[in-house]
Design a protein around this motif. Structure first.
Motif, PDB file in Angstrom:
ATOM      1  N   ASP A 204       0.592  -0.928   0.226  1.00  0.00           N
ATOM      2  CA  ASP A 204       0.160  -0.099   0.065  1.00  0.00           C
ATOM      3  C   ASP A 204       0.890   0.771  -0.156  1.00  0.00           C
ATOM      4  O   ASP A 204       1.392   1.396   0.769  1.00  0.00           O
ATOM      5  N   HIS A 205       0.900   1.842  -0.738  1.00  0.00           N
ATOM      6  CA  HIS A 205       2.222   2.438  -0.822  1.00  0.00           C
ATOM      7  C   HIS A 205       1.612   4.438  -0.823  1.00  0.00           C
ATOM      8  O   HIS A 205       2.348   5.197  -0.174  1.00  0.00           O
ATOM      9  N   GLN A 206       0.150   3.947  -0.567  1.00  0.00           N
ATOM     10  CA  GLN A 206      -0.481   5.692   0.285  1.00  0.00           C
ATOM     11  C   GLN A 206      -0.174   5.479   1.794  1.00  0.00           C
ATOM     12  O   GLN A 206       0.514   6.877   2.472  1.00  0.00           O
ATOM     13  N   GLN A 207      -0.109   3.904   2.937  1.00  0.00           N
ATOM     14  CA  GLN A 207       0.092   4.315   3.406  1.00  0.00           C
ATOM     15  C   GLN A 207       1.382   3.823   3.849  1.00  0.00           C
ATOM     16  O   GLN A 207       2.300   3.771   5.174  1.00  0.00           O
ATOM     17  N   ARG A 208       1.868   3.637   2.955  1.00  0.00           N
ATOM     18  CA  ARG A 208       3.578   2.780   2.440  1.00  0.00           C
ATOM     19  C   ARG A 208       3.578   1.615   4.044  1.00  0.00           C
ATOM     20  O   ARG A 208       4.170   0.972   5.118  1.00  0.00           O
ATOM     21  N   ARG A 209       2.662   0.839   3.651  1.00  0.00           N
ATOM     22  CA  ARG A 209       2.415  -0.375   4.059  1.00  0.00           C
ATOM     23  C   ARG A 209       2.695  -1.630   3.364  1.00  0.00           C
ATOM     24  O   ARG A 209       1.762  -1.307   2.733  1.00  0.00           O
TER      25      ARG A 209
ATOM     26  N   LEU B 129      -9.755  -7.830  -1.882  1.00  0.00           N
ATOM     27  CA  LEU B 129      -9.021  -7.089  -1.386  1.00  0.00           C
ATOM     28  C   LEU B 129     -10.173  -5.996  -0.686  1.00  0.00           C
ATOM     29  O   LEU B 129     -11.401  -6.135  -1.586  1.00  0.00           O
ATOM     30  N   ARG B 130      -9.645  -5.199   0.531  1.00  0.00           N
ATOM     31  CA  ARG B 130     -10.432  -4.160   0.894  1.00  0.00           C
ATOM     32  C   ARG B 130     -10.206  -2.918   1.485  1.00  0.00           C
ATOM     33  O   ARG B 130      -9.393  -2.873   1.980  1.00  0.00           O
ATOM     34  N   VAL B 131      -9.930  -2.506   0.621  1.00  0.00           N
ATOM     35  CA  VAL B 131      -9.726  -0.726   0.278  1.00  0.00           C
ATOM     36  C   VAL B 131     -10.627   0.649   0.954  1.00  0.00           C
ATOM     37  O   VAL B 131     -11.442   0.066   1.033  1.00  0.00           O
ATOM     38  N   PRO B 132     -10.373   1.113   2.159  1.00  0.00           N
ATOM     39  CA  PRO B 132     -11.101   1.919   2.463  1.00  0.00           C
ATOM     40  C   PRO B 132     -11.237   3.282   1.502  1.00  0.00           C
ATOM     41  O   PRO B 132     -10.478   3.034   1.091  1.00  0.00           O
ATOM     42  N   PRO B 133     -12.230   3.122   1.956  1.00  0.00           N
ATOM     43  CA  PRO B 133     -12.883   4.320   0.620  1.00  0.00           C
ATOM     44  C   PRO B 133     -12.100   5.935   1.461  1.00  0.00           C
ATOM     45  O   PRO B 133     -11.536   6.085   1.900  1.00  0.00           O
ATOM     46  N   ALA B 134     -12.435   6.729   0.108  1.00  0.00           N
ATOM     47  CA  ALA B 134     -10.686   7.980   0.073  1.00  0.00           C
ATOM     48  C   ALA B 134     -11.011   8.808   1.288  1.00  0.00           C
ATOM     49  O   ALA B 134      -9.864   8.819   1.947  1.00  0.00           O
ATOM     50  N   GLU B 135     -12.274   8.777   1.929  1.00  0.00           N
ATOM     51  CA  GLU B 135     -12.168   9.348   3.651  1.00  0.00           C
ATOM     52  C   GLU B 135     -11.220   8.923   4.282  1.00  0.00           C
ATOM     53  O   GLU B 135     -11.002   9.509   5.186  1.00  0.00           O
TER      54      GLU B 135
ATOM     55  N   ARG C  89      -9.112   6.532   3.881  1.00  0.00           N
ATOM     56  CA  ARG C  89      -7.528   5.613   3.342  1.00  0.00           C
ATOM     57  C   ARG C  89      -6.900   6.003   3.829  1.00  0.00           C
ATOM     58  O   ARG C  89      -6.060   4.610   4.453  1.00  0.00           O
ATOM     59  N   MET C  90      -6.609   7.042   4.862  1.00  0.00           N
ATOM     60  CA  MET C  90      -4.730   7.319   5.516  1.00  0.00           C
ATOM     61  C   MET C  90      -5.324   6.434   7.211  1.00  0.00           C
ATOM     62  O   MET C  90      -4.198   5.728   8.346  1.00  0.00           O
ATOM     63  N   ASP C  91      -6.565   5.628   7.333  1.00  0.00           N
ATOM     64  CA  ASP C  91      -7.466   5.430   8.689  1.00  0.00           C
ATOM     65  C   ASP C  91      -7.216   4.198   8.860  1.00  0.00           C
ATOM     66  O   ASP C  91      -6.556   3.482   9.323  1.00  0.00           O
ATOM     67  N   GLU C  92      -7.834   4.252   7.881  1.00  0.00           N
ATOM     68  CA  GLU C  92      -8.095   2.480   8.031  1.00  0.00           C
ATOM     69  C   GLU C  92      -6.744   1.669   6.925  1.00  0.00           C
ATOM     70  O   GLU C  92      -6.685   1.875   5.742  1.00  0.00           O
ATOM     71  N   PRO C  93      -6.925  -0.034   7.546  1.00  0.00           N
ATOM     72  CA  PRO C  93      -5.460  -0.208   6.924  1.00  0.00           C
ATOM     73  C   PRO C  93      -6.446  -0.854   5.387  1.00  0.00           C
ATOM     74  O   PRO C  93      -7.284  -1.740   5.897  1.00  0.00           O
ATOM     75  N   VAL C  94      -5.702  -1.862   4.627  1.00  0.00           N
ATOM     76  CA  VAL C  94      -6.358  -2.293   3.325  1.00  0.00           C
ATOM     77  C   VAL C  94      -5.972  -3.798   3.433  1.00  0.00           C
ATOM     78  O   VAL C  94      -4.549  -4.250   4.523  1.00  0.00           O
ATOM     79  N   ARG C  95      -6.743  -4.946   3.427  1.00  0.00           N
ATOM     80  CA  ARG C  95      -7.067  -5.757   3.817  1.00  0.00           C
ATOM     81  C   ARG C  95      -6.830  -6.863   3.007  1.00  0.00           C
ATOM     82  O   ARG C  95      -8.115  -6.208   1.669  1.00  0.00           O
TER      83      ARG C  95
END
Lengths: 1033, 349
Positions: free
Chosen positions: A641-646, A773-779, A781-787
């Motif tokens: 996840d390159h948004q959260q760098r995770r 994949l579960r990608v959190p909604p845009a708002e 996006r930084m708070d929840e992890p991608v699963r």
């Protein structure tokens, strides 16, 4: 199976197929492999390059290109244009002469061979008697003078190549007409130089290798004057007014001789060894050119001090107290200087030096102070560092295009802009002005600009990205006939390497002698093979770029218009996970540079994922909307996840028995052996490729023509029988875990009511993994992890490597790219009907239903034909008849070098063409398809062949060269700037905002002498709709 | 009694075997089957099943005993179905031969129906091929044995209109000992490969043919021209077809599209023999890809339906599942058809 054997002739479908598919090899991009000769026509302003495999290529203005191939496939030794004509003569190394001409057929010029000729001496003469050393086309264009090894000069009448035997100037005849004291001094030996008097067509100069130069009167058959030098003669230059001759010699000296009709010149006016006093190498060619300022230009090849610089490939330019020895990285084949074309003009006024080196074409601007190089619009050295992979992106949005050009223009500041563009009146639209500014940097006035390109402006902007062994990615404008470098990205900065790349350039001192200056970009030596780029993925909407390399490094980059200094976040992905007891014996992973790194404007890396073990990255996918990057190696694959760098997850695909994959392909013991083997292979390949350019047979006939090769192959077989084991593949085979393909899709993975993001991976062992994949909604996006959760695992029973995965929507159309719909460039996918999964293995195409994954259809390619899929890509084929009709199909390249189109979703083979020789493994491996039915493959390390399967999308040179038109062609920089500018302003002003800008950019990029010609605007700009590049389904 | 078989051992005088009629009486008496009509046969030294029905061949049979004579006794009506002849025992590998081993002497054997046995190989399309050719089908699935042969390039001589002509051909170059190919006895070194699953190999490279064979390895049908032409099947109706005939012309006459070539097979047999892809839902439930509804446009990907095979329950990898499938060679044949949930989300086992 039966279905495919009986295609069932539906005449309507057959007609439609003719409207959709057509195979053409359209143009060769890049630098000719093994060039061997250079020619230039000052009147046509066209450059010709001959190769060792017998090809000749002509280049004029950008887009004006011709290619011809000698039937003999022998090396081209010399190329001479007939003065003022659309004709040229080539000399091959089998001593044969060939006359080629540019003929106009239905409005387009074509290069064709008219005549060929081999000089025959009198019966019983030695072969050297007719071995041609020099060719001089006479200005009358009726005669050809041929200097030979025996010292005789033969005369041949054109165009029929009729030998005029009675007019041969034998060395004996010359000898008899010389004074006694010269006559007995030495034999003449071969003719080294032949020149026509610049003003008087009745006089020619003959230079013999032993040092004698005579001026021969053709009508009176007498020696007008002669010069005798003490050194072996290499070449001669006759000054424009005919009053001075400059000769160059094997000891590194050159001499000037004044020409006066009566007196015998025993001593030169001036003699000079430019790089003396120590022994020097020969000066092999020299130009002595007059200028307005009065001080001449002296330009010569070679002459370097033998002991210390004898191995350099240098061309020296001396003018007005300045002297520079341009130092080339590869052997200089030949060079020429572009001078005033009008023979009546009093001065030469050289403006550009054109050097053909073994690996690149270098053009030096002689009018700008410092003599900077000019960036050629074509003949790019694709192989500056060896190409390791390529990636094509069709239909780039204007915004991204401009930004890439802007980034690239800042890198090209060392290039000359020749004579700067005259400032154009402000274009009406602000965006157009921006584009214009950007192009100023890119678009230099290219001095070789003969002919006019009639090809329509390319319908869309296409990028070809090539990854190189030295860790760079080059961005090429692949929209039109000219493949032009836009921008170069280097990933080296991110890593600690042995040598700092920035130091090497500045190492050159100013006051050293000889005044060497490195020019050219060819640099095949890579500091570290681990830097090599293996996979590239660019999102054309967001400007995100993912690049992966040999040592398991995956970089995610973002386009930034400003320079920046920041640290690159590093993450390790342990792909082995719990697998214990394995040891990686391959190369170590690269060491990242700690702390902040300075990055120039352009693509700047912000995340570095390093796979562990650091095996080569074999697959890569980027989803810019979800901000995810997936990567795979021979051990497994991971999602980042390159948004959260995770890191989201990693999955090991390794089979426990697979030792080979674990030890790595570069185990230390093997590596030396392997590199040796590779270098031999490379040598062999280069030998093979010289024979490669057979004229393409009629497309569609696959098996014809190979029979002879097979028969000879058969004879070899009989000597050493080759046998192949017939054994079914098993799960224990090596490299089954090798991840071949990764694919993101928003589809029905778990149930048919809800679609969700998913990641698909296919392995060498025929396994397909699907992760929901579960990608959190845009708002959030930084708070929840991608699963991610594994949802499916499919094992194809035939176990062939999976080379492609694709999801088709309810209308059986491939799902659009991420962000494509958001940018209104594609219809939304049909989410009502049921989706289908297409899995392409090397052997079969299979369509499954989703979400159940039950098999619906298949096409068994290998079982039927014995061929295997090497490349597959979905493409949209437009009809050449109906403007908006198009179909999505699969373009397939097999290991036999055939290209096929397989229909979607019914998997029916549509057409098949033979494209690449099956032995050309590197060509097959390098092939990339575009999204509109075109493709590229390497025909040599430095050249891409472009082909098209589509009737609609065809990029090929269409150009016109007219000798009459070019007669009073004045030099480029003499033409008035305002005229050009007004043409351009009219062009862009007449159109609405975006479209106008686009067209302007395209027309200017396409080049064609900028936009100076008025012929251009009405013909090209009208009637070209950009919407057809829209990629909508 | 379905499997009525008895094994008896008795001696005969080798020098004076006597008359056939006496022997027949002795046999039926020994077995207490005087009230049934039987045929008597014996296995000769070459492994062929030959009849004993007159004095001459009885004499011949006894003299060839070495030292034991294996005599087969069958009810006459059953025996009718099983013909005597060359290759009947060893070459065809009839069930009789497979079961007949060890010290058993005389047999009264029920010959099981083909589906009771696991086929290893068969010669097919004898009626449409020229006698010089042989089409062999190798059944690999469920078999642990490797296919086990190698192929090579070579030259083959054909009769062309211009006379004899050398053309490139593909030949079997080596057999792996213990491999499937060797064990069938139907393929031999230097046999020329003419077709692979109905596709002619002429004009194809060694690598192409290799890829074709491997791609078809689950159900490989190879048409060969045997190097040894003496064991060819001779048919009365085609007696004119001599083995010396140009293989070129015969090849072209008889190489038909797959649909024709494989006409002797039931229409869906080709497909049903192909192994199905395995789909694991999540990481837990394995199932085979189900057959799509009949009559749909879709084609069957693999119809080897195997419900209720395994329930690994644990995180079994596909590989483990597959190897366990393999280890029971007969599972896919022994299973009754049907019983598969066609439209369910997954076949849960």
């Amino acid at each position: 199976m039966r279905r495919f054997l009986r295609p069932g002739h539906d005449p309507a479908r057959e007609r439609l197929k003719r409207d959709l598919f057509q195979f053409n090899k359209t143009v060769e991009h890049g630098f000719p492999h093994q060039p061997s000769a250079l020619g230039y026509s000052p009147s046509l302003r066209i450059l010709a390059i001959g190769t060792r495999s017998g090809a000749i290529k002509l280049y004029g203005a950008p887009g004006v290109e011709f290619m011809g191939l000698h039937r003999e496939n022998n090396a081209v030794v010399q190329i001479h244009f007939l003065p003022g004509q659309c004709q040229l003569v080539t000399l091959l190394d089998d001593n044969s002469l060939h006359l080629w001409s540019l003929k106009v057929k239905s409005g387009v010029s074509e290069l064709q061979e008219d005549e060929s000729f081999t000089l025959r001496g009198p019966p019983g003469a030695a072969p050297s008697a007719t071995q041609i050393t020099v060719v001089l086309p006479h200005s009358s264009c009726q005669l050809l003078y041929l200097g030979t090894e025996s010292g005789s000069v033969f005369m041949v009448q054109l165009p029929a190549f009729r030998a005029l035997e009675d007019q041969t100037i034998s060395s004996d005849a010359v000898l008899q007409r010389l004074p006694e004291e010269v006559r007995h001094r030495r034999a003449f030996e071969m003719v080294e130089a032949l020149q026509e008097h610049p003003r008087d067509p009745n006089q020619i100069l003959i230079g013999y290798s032993r040092g004698l130069v005579v001026i021969w009167d053709l009508q009176g058959s007498c020696v007008l004057c002669h010069f005798l030098s003490s050194q072996q003669l290499e070449n001669v230059c006759w000054q424009r007014d005919g009053h001075l001759i400059v000769s160059c010699h094997s000891d590194g000296s050159y001499c000037q001789w004044p020409v006066s009709s009566d007196t015998l010149q025993l001593e030169p006016l001036r003699s000079c060894v430019p790089y003396g006093p120590f022994p020097c190498k020969a000066i092999t060619k020299i130009f002595w050119l007059t200028t307005k300022q009065g001080l001449p230009f002296t330009i010569f090849q070679g002459g370097m001090p033998r002991a210390s610089y004898g191995d350099r490939h240098c061309i020296s330019v001396i003018h007005n107290g300045q002297q520079t020895a341009f130092d080339f990285t590869s052997r200089v084949i030949d060079f020429t200087v572009l001078i005033e074309a009008n023979p009546e003009a009093a001065l030469d006024d050289p403006y550009a030096l054109v050097v053909l080196a073994e690996e690149e074409l270098v053009v030096i601007d002689l009018q700008t102070a410092g003599w900077p190089p000019v960036q050629p619009p074509y003949l790019a050295s694709l192989h500056c560092s060896a190409i390791t992979c390529s990636h094509h992106v069709s239909n780039i949005p204007l915004k991204l295009w401009e930004r890439i050009i802007a980034a690239g223009s800042r890198q090209n500041t060392h290039f000359s802009t020749m004579v700067g563009l005259a400032p154009a009146p402000a274009p009406p639209q602000p965006r157009a002005r921006l584009a214009h500014e950007l192009l100023r940097h890119l678009l230099q006035e290219w001095p070789i600009d003969g002919g006019t390109s009639l090809a329509p402006a390319p319908p869309q902007r296409d990028l070809l990205l090539t990854g190189h062994e030295d860790g760079t990615v080059r961005f090429w404008d692949a929209s039109g006939v000219c493949l032009r470098l836009l921008y170069k990205l280097s990933t080296v900065r991110v890593f600690l390497t042995d040598t700092d790349p920035s130091e090497s350039l500045s190492a050159q001192g100013e006051d050293e002698w000889p005044p060497l200056r490195k020019v050219g970009s060819f640099d095949p030596y890579s500091d570290d093979p681990r830097l090599g780029i293996q996979k590239i993925f660019l999102c054309r909407y967001s400007g995100y770029l993912a690049v992966a390399g040999t040592a398991g490094q995956v970089l995610v980059l973002e386009l930034n218009d400003e320079a920046a200094e920041h640290a690159v976040e590093q993450v390790e992905a342990d792909l082995l996970q719990d697998q214990e007891g394995y040891r990686w014996k391959g190369h170590e992973r690269l060491c990242a540079r700690p702390g902040p790194v300075h990055f120039e404007p352009g693509f700047q890396p912000f995340v570095l994922v390093q796979c562990q073990p650091p095996a080569v990255v074999t697959s890569l996918a980027l989803h810019s909307e979800w901000r995810l990057v997936a990567f795979g190696t021979s051990h497994g694959f991971g999602l980042f996840d390159h948004q959260q760098r995770r890191q989201v997850f990693v999955k090991c695909t390794l089979h426990p028995n697979d030792q080979l994959a674990l030890e790595g392909p570069l185990s230390r013991v093997k590596s030396l052996k392997k590199s040796l083997r590779q270098s031999f292979r490379r040598i062999r390949r280069s030998r093979v490729s010289s024979r490669k350019r057979r004229p393409a047979g009629p497309p569609g006939e696959v098996q014809e023509g190979s029979s002879r090769a097979e028969r000879t192959g058969l004879q070899n077989m009989e000597l050493a029988p080759v046998q192949r084991k017939i054994e079914a593949r098993s799960a224990e085979d090596s490299f089954t875990g090798f991840v071949r393909t990764l694919y993101f899709a928003d589809t029905y993975l778990r149930d048919s009511s809800r679609h969700c993001p998913s990641l698909w991976a296919g392995t060498n062992g025929g396994t397909v993994y699907a992760f929901a994949l579960r990608v959190p909604p845009a708002e959030r996006r930084m708070d929840e992890p991608v699963r991610a959760e594994q949802a499916k695992e499919i094992q194809l029973m035939h176990r062939a490597p999976v080379v492609g995965i694709l999801v088709l929507d309810g209308h059986s159309v491939p799902l659009p790219e991420p962000l494509e719909v958001a940018h209104d460039l594609s219809k939304s996918p049909d989410m009502q009907g049921s989706h289908q999964l297409l899995v392409v293995s090397e052997e079969q195409f299979k369509v499954f239903t989703l979400p159940k994954v039950s098999a619906r259809l298949k096409l068994k390619l290998t079982a039927l034909e014995g061929s295997r899929v090497r490349r597959v890509s979905a493409a949209r084929f437009g009809s050449c008849r109906a403007e908006d009709y198009g179909e999505h199909h699969l373009a397939v390249l097999t290991n036999l070098g055939d290209i096929q189109v397989v229909s979607l979703p019914l998997l029916k083979p549509q057409v098949r063409y033979s494209c690449i020789r099956r032995e050309d493994v590197s060509g097959i491996a390098s092939c990339v398809f575009t999204k509109y039915g075109q493709g590229f493959y390497l025909i040599s390390p430095s050249e891409f062949e472009r082909f098209s399967l589509s009737t609609k999308w065809l990029v090929e040179p269409r150009c016109l060269v007219d000798s009459a038109e070019t007669k009073n062609y004045s030099r480029l920089h003499d033409r008035s700037g305002p005229e050009k500018a007004s043409g351009r302003a009219r062009n862009s002003g007449s159109q609405s905002d975006g479209e106008g800008v686009l067209k302007e950019i395209q027309s200017t990029l396409e080049g064609d002498r900028g936009s100076c010609g008025d012929w251009r605007s009405p013909r090209v700009a009208v009637g070209y709709s950009l919407s057809n590049g829209g990629g909508c389904s | 009694m379905k499997f009525g078989a008895e094994f008896r051992r008795f001696s005969l005088d080798r020098q004076k075997p006597g008359k056939f009629e006496d022997f027949y009486k002795l046999v039926v008496h020994t077995h207490h089957i005087s009230n049934t009509e039987v045929t008597i046969g014996y296995a000769d030294v070459h492994g062929d099943l030959l009849p004993i029905n007159n004095d001459d061949n009885f004499c011949k049979a006894v003299s060839s005993a070495n030292p034991l004579l294996r005599v087969f006794i069958q009810k006459r009506e059953e025996a009718e179905r099983c013909s005597f002849g060359v290759g009947s025992l060893s070459r065809r590998r009839r069930p009789l031969a497979l079961r007949e081993d060890g010290p058993r002497r005389r047999t009264h054997l029920h010959i099981g129906l083909p589906h009771d046995f696991r086929p290893v190989s068969s010669i097919i399309d004898v009626d449409i091929l020229p006698e010089t050719h042989r089409r062999v089908r190798l059944y690999r699935h469920g078999c642990q044995k490797p296919l086990g042969f190698y192929i090579r390039d070579g030259t083959s001589v054909r009769v062309a209109p211009q006379g004899l002509e050398k053309v490139p051909g593909i030949f079997i170059s080596r057999m792996v000992p213990g491999g499937l190919a060797e064990s069938t006895g139907l393929l031999a070194v230097d046999d020329e490969v003419l077709e692979v699953n109905g596709i002619e190999v002429a004009g194809k490279t060694l690598d192409q043919v290799t890829d074709m064979m491997i791609a078809n390895s689950h159900n490989l049908i190879v048409t060969v021209k045997p190097a040894n032409q003496r064991n060819n099947v001779v048919r009365g109706s085609r007696a004119l077809g001599s083995s010396g005939r140009s293989s070129d012309s015969t090849a072209s006459r008889h190489s038909l599209p797959t649909a024709h070539v494989l006409q002797n097979l039931p229409p869906d047999e080709m497909e049903s023999d192909e192994e199905a892809d395995v789909v694991l839902e999540g990481v837990l439930e394995p199932r085979l890809v189900p057959r799509p509804p009949p009559g749909s446009l879709a084609r069957v990907n693999g119809a080897g339906l195997a419900p209720g095979l395994h329930s690994p329950g644990r995180e079994g990898s596909v590989q483990r599942l597959l190897s366990s499938l393999r280890s029971d060679p007969r599972h896919s044949l022994a299973l009754p058809p049907g019983g598969v949930e066609e439209h369910g989300p997954a076949v849960t086992l």
